[in-house]
Design a protein around this motif. Sequence first.
Motif, PDB file in Angstrom:
ATOM      1  N   PHE A 132       0.767  -1.226   0.080  1.00 51.26           N
ATOM      2  CA  PHE A 132      -0.003   0.045  -0.158  1.00 51.26           C
ATOM      3  C   PHE A 132       1.009   1.421   0.026  1.00 51.26           C
ATOM      4  N   TRP A 133       1.954   1.227   0.888  1.00 51.48           N
ATOM      5  CA  TRP A 133       2.862   2.572   1.043  1.00 51.48           C
ATOM      6  C   TRP A 133       3.501   2.808  -0.416  1.00 51.48           C
ATOM      7  N   THR A 134       3.948   1.392  -0.909  1.00 53.11           N
ATOM      8  CA  THR A 134       4.664   1.661  -2.297  1.00 53.11           C
ATOM      9  C   THR A 134       3.791   1.934  -3.266  1.00 53.11           C
ATOM     10  N   ALA A 135       2.381   1.559  -3.344  1.00 54.51           N
ATOM     11  CA  ALA A 135       1.717   1.821  -4.466  1.00 54.51           C
ATOM     12  C   ALA A 135       1.360   3.551  -4.045  1.00 54.51           C
ATOM     13  N   LEU A 136       1.141   4.095  -2.950  1.00 50.76           N
ATOM     14  CA  LEU A 136       0.795   5.467  -2.433  1.00 50.76           C
ATOM     15  C   LEU A 136       1.852   6.099  -2.989  1.00 50.76           C
ATOM     16  N   TRP A 137       3.100   6.048  -2.923  1.00 51.57           N
ATOM     17  CA  TRP A 137       4.122   6.811  -3.511  1.00 51.57           C
ATOM     18  C   TRP A 137       4.259   6.911  -4.738  1.00 51.57           C
ATOM     19  N   GLN A 138       4.041   5.675  -5.432  1.00 48.54           N
ATOM     20  CA  GLN A 138       4.048   5.715  -6.857  1.00 48.54           C
ATOM     21  C   GLN A 138       2.952   6.498  -7.391  1.00 48.54           C
ATOM     22  N   THR A 139       1.586   6.274  -6.633  1.00 46.31           N
ATOM     23  CA  THR A 139       0.492   7.094  -7.171  1.00 46.31           C
ATOM     24  C   THR A 139       1.065   8.546  -7.114  1.00 46.31           C
ATOM     25  N   ALA A 140       1.687   9.131  -6.227  1.00 48.10           N
ATOM     26  CA  ALA A 140       2.022  10.466  -6.176  1.00 48.10           C
ATOM     27  C   ALA A 140       3.043  10.869  -7.079  1.00 48.10           C
ATOM     28  N   LEU A 141       3.819   9.971  -7.307  1.00 47.46           N
ATOM     29  CA  LEU A 141       5.029  10.104  -8.447  1.00 47.46           C
ATOM     30  C   LEU A 141       4.177  10.178  -9.985  1.00 47.46           C
ATOM     31  N   TRP A 142       3.335   9.161 -10.070  1.00 48.26           N
ATOM     32  CA  TRP A 142       2.546   9.241 -11.157  1.00 48.26           C
ATOM     33  C   TRP A 142       1.725  10.434 -11.493  1.00 48.26           C
ATOM     34  N   ILE A 143       1.148  11.036 -10.366  1.00 48.97           N
ATOM     35  CA  ILE A 143       0.506  12.229 -10.828  1.00 48.97           C
ATOM     36  C   ILE A 143       1.225  13.519 -10.826  1.00 48.97           C
ATOM     37  N   GLY A 144       2.480  13.545 -10.034  1.00 47.83           N
ATOM     38  CA  GLY A 144       3.149  14.748  -9.730  1.00 47.83           C
ATOM     39  C   GLY A 144       4.244  14.788 -11.099  1.00 47.83           C
ATOM     40  N   LEU A 145       4.538  13.602 -11.796  1.00 46.19           N
ATOM     41  CA  LEU A 145       5.173  13.759 -13.055  1.00 46.19           C
ATOM     42  C   LEU A 145       4.226  14.125 -14.184  1.00 46.19           C
ATOM     43  N   THR A 146       3.284  13.068 -14.459  1.00 46.09           N
ATOM     44  CA  THR A 146       2.532  13.035 -15.708  1.00 46.09           C
ATOM     45  C   THR A 146       1.768  14.512 -15.937  1.00 46.09           C
ATOM     46  N   VAL A 147       1.138  14.967 -14.983  1.00 43.89           N
ATOM     47  CA  VAL A 147       0.268  16.076 -15.107  1.00 43.89           C
ATOM     48  C   VAL A 147       1.214  17.364 -15.567  1.00 43.89           C
ATOM     49  N   PRO A 148       2.365  17.631 -14.888  1.00 45.50           N
ATOM     50  CA  PRO A 148       2.957  18.906 -15.238  1.00 45.50           C
ATOM     51  C   PRO A 148       3.710  18.574 -16.484  1.00 45.50           C
ATOM     52  N   LEU A 149       4.299  17.250 -16.974  1.00 41.10           N
ATOM     53  CA  LEU A 149       4.693  17.189 -18.417  1.00 41.10           C
ATOM     54  C   LEU A 149       3.707  17.261 -19.370  1.00 41.10           C
ATOM     55  N   GLN A 150       2.274  16.771 -19.136  1.00 41.46           N
ATOM     56  CA  GLN A 150       1.474  16.871 -20.053  1.00 41.46           C
ATOM     57  C   GLN A 150       1.062  18.325 -20.615  1.00 41.46           C
ATOM     58  N   MET A 151       1.138  19.166 -19.161  1.00 44.82           N
ATOM     59  CA  MET A 151       0.701  20.591 -19.203  1.00 44.82           C
ATOM     60  C   MET A 151       2.045  21.482 -20.039  1.00 44.82           C
ATOM     61  N   GLY A 152       3.171  21.040 -19.719  1.00 40.95           N
ATOM     62  CA  GLY A 152       4.240  21.602 -20.507  1.00 40.95           C
ATOM     63  C   GLY A 152       4.326  21.424 -21.935  1.00 40.95           C
ATOM     64  N   LEU A 153       4.219  20.189 -22.017  1.00 36.69           N
ATOM     65  CA  LEU A 153       4.018  19.774 -23.630  1.00 36.69           C
ATOM     66  C   LEU A 153       2.826  20.296 -24.325  1.00 36.69           C
ATOM     67  N   GLY A 154       1.699  20.317 -23.625  1.00 41.24           N
ATOM     68  CA  GLY A 154       0.436  20.966 -24.305  1.00 41.24           C
ATOM     69  C   GLY A 154       0.658  22.294 -24.545  1.00 41.24           C
ATOM     70  N   LEU A 155       1.278  23.030 -23.615  1.00 39.63           N
ATOM     71  CA  LEU A 155       1.506  24.487 -23.689  1.00 39.63           C
ATOM     72  C   LEU A 155       2.541  24.791 -24.878  1.00 39.63           C
ATOM     73  N   VAL A 156       3.384  23.968 -25.036  1.00 39.75           N
ATOM     74  CA  VAL A 156       4.533  24.250 -26.205  1.00 39.75           C
ATOM     75  C   VAL A 156       3.765  23.740 -27.419  1.00 39.75           C
ATOM     76  N   ALA A 157       3.065  22.937 -27.479  1.00 41.75           N
ATOM     77  CA  ALA A 157       2.262  22.523 -28.844  1.00 41.75           C
ATOM     78  C   ALA A 157       1.282  23.611 -29.204  1.00 41.75           C
ATOM     79  N   ALA A 158       0.668  24.253 -28.125  1.00 42.35           N
ATOM     80  CA  ALA A 158      -0.388  25.217 -28.219  1.00 42.35           C
ATOM     81  C   ALA A 158      -0.090  26.638 -28.939  1.00 42.35           C
ATOM     82  N   LEU A 159       1.190  26.852 -28.235  1.00 46.08           N
ATOM     83  CA  LEU A 159       1.818  28.345 -28.760  1.00 46.08           C
ATOM     84  C   LEU A 159       2.425  28.058 -30.119  1.00 46.08           C
ATOM     85  N   LEU A 160       2.903  26.720 -30.626  1.00 44.36           N
ATOM     86  CA  LEU A 160       3.240  26.491 -31.782  1.00 44.36           C
ATOM     87  C   LEU A 160       2.021  26.577 -32.984  1.00 44.36           C
TER      88      LEU A 160
END
Length: 312
Positions: free
Chosen positions: A85-113
């Motif tokens: 459970f604690w392993t999955a909790l940490w990996q869930t935080a990592l999953w959200i904390g990396l995926t959403v900012p990366l999607q937002m950053g890549l989406g921002l660059v694509a939108a500007l282009l």
Amino acid sequence: MSETVSMAMPGGMTTNGWRARAMLRLRAMPYLLLAPALLVTLLIVFVPMVQAVWTSFYDLVLFRPNASRFVGLDNYLRLLSDPVFWTALWQTALWIGLTVPLQMGLGLVAALLLNQDFAWRGIARALVVIPWALPSVVIALMWRWIYDPSTGVANDLLLRLSIIQSAMPWLADPDTALYAVIATLTWQGFPFFAVMILAGLQGIPKSQYEAASIDGASPWRQFRYVTLPGLAPVLATAGLLRVIWVANSMDVIFVMTGGGPGYATYTLPLYAFVKARQNLDFGYGTAIAVTFTILLAGIVALYLSRTMKEAE
């Protein structure tokens, strides 16, 4: 001298009575129109939610139905001593904390282009939506082939560029598996941000850029003080939606790795699914799901409170 005339309507109702009934119907109309949607939401969402919470208080394993018993908070206390459970909790935080900012950053660059004037811009705007339009299972299978250590494009390209010296088992290595799946979901989800941000860019008045240019603002300062503030509401709304969707996403992980190797790509939704649907331990699996729901609701509430304070 004035006289009050009360005309009788059909059925013996006076004009004033008819008007009162008409006003009552008019006021009740929004509630009547919303009633079917509220009833469906109650039956489909809230009733199963209450049932899930109630199930989490039971030791309910389907291959031992006669041994089902009420255990109170034992399933939740069991979480505290469960290393998975604690392993999955940490990996869930990592999953959200990396995926959403990366999607937002890549989406921002694509939108500007895509907001620039260039030939075939309409086709480019249509093509960028393809990753978002494809089913998650198709994307997961496609990226499994890309990461294949023997025939995958990823290893072949990195070997040709001399970035790696030998083929990497991206999905079989506990150190790289989660990040490989994060890269997959980033590629799948960035078009959502690109479309939302592109729509937000269309709503920023060009006069603001013209005024900033006249004042001598550089392109970077125009982006920082005109574009970003204009996109703030869009980024806040899109970010919240993606946090919720990414947090609950488990189909890509399940198809690509099944949670492995070991528990390297387990997240809480996947762990709850494995416990309830594969191990048939519905009591403990439901407790995991309820705990995750509470944690996610807390994150959403904190996010909304901070966003509202910044808006004020």
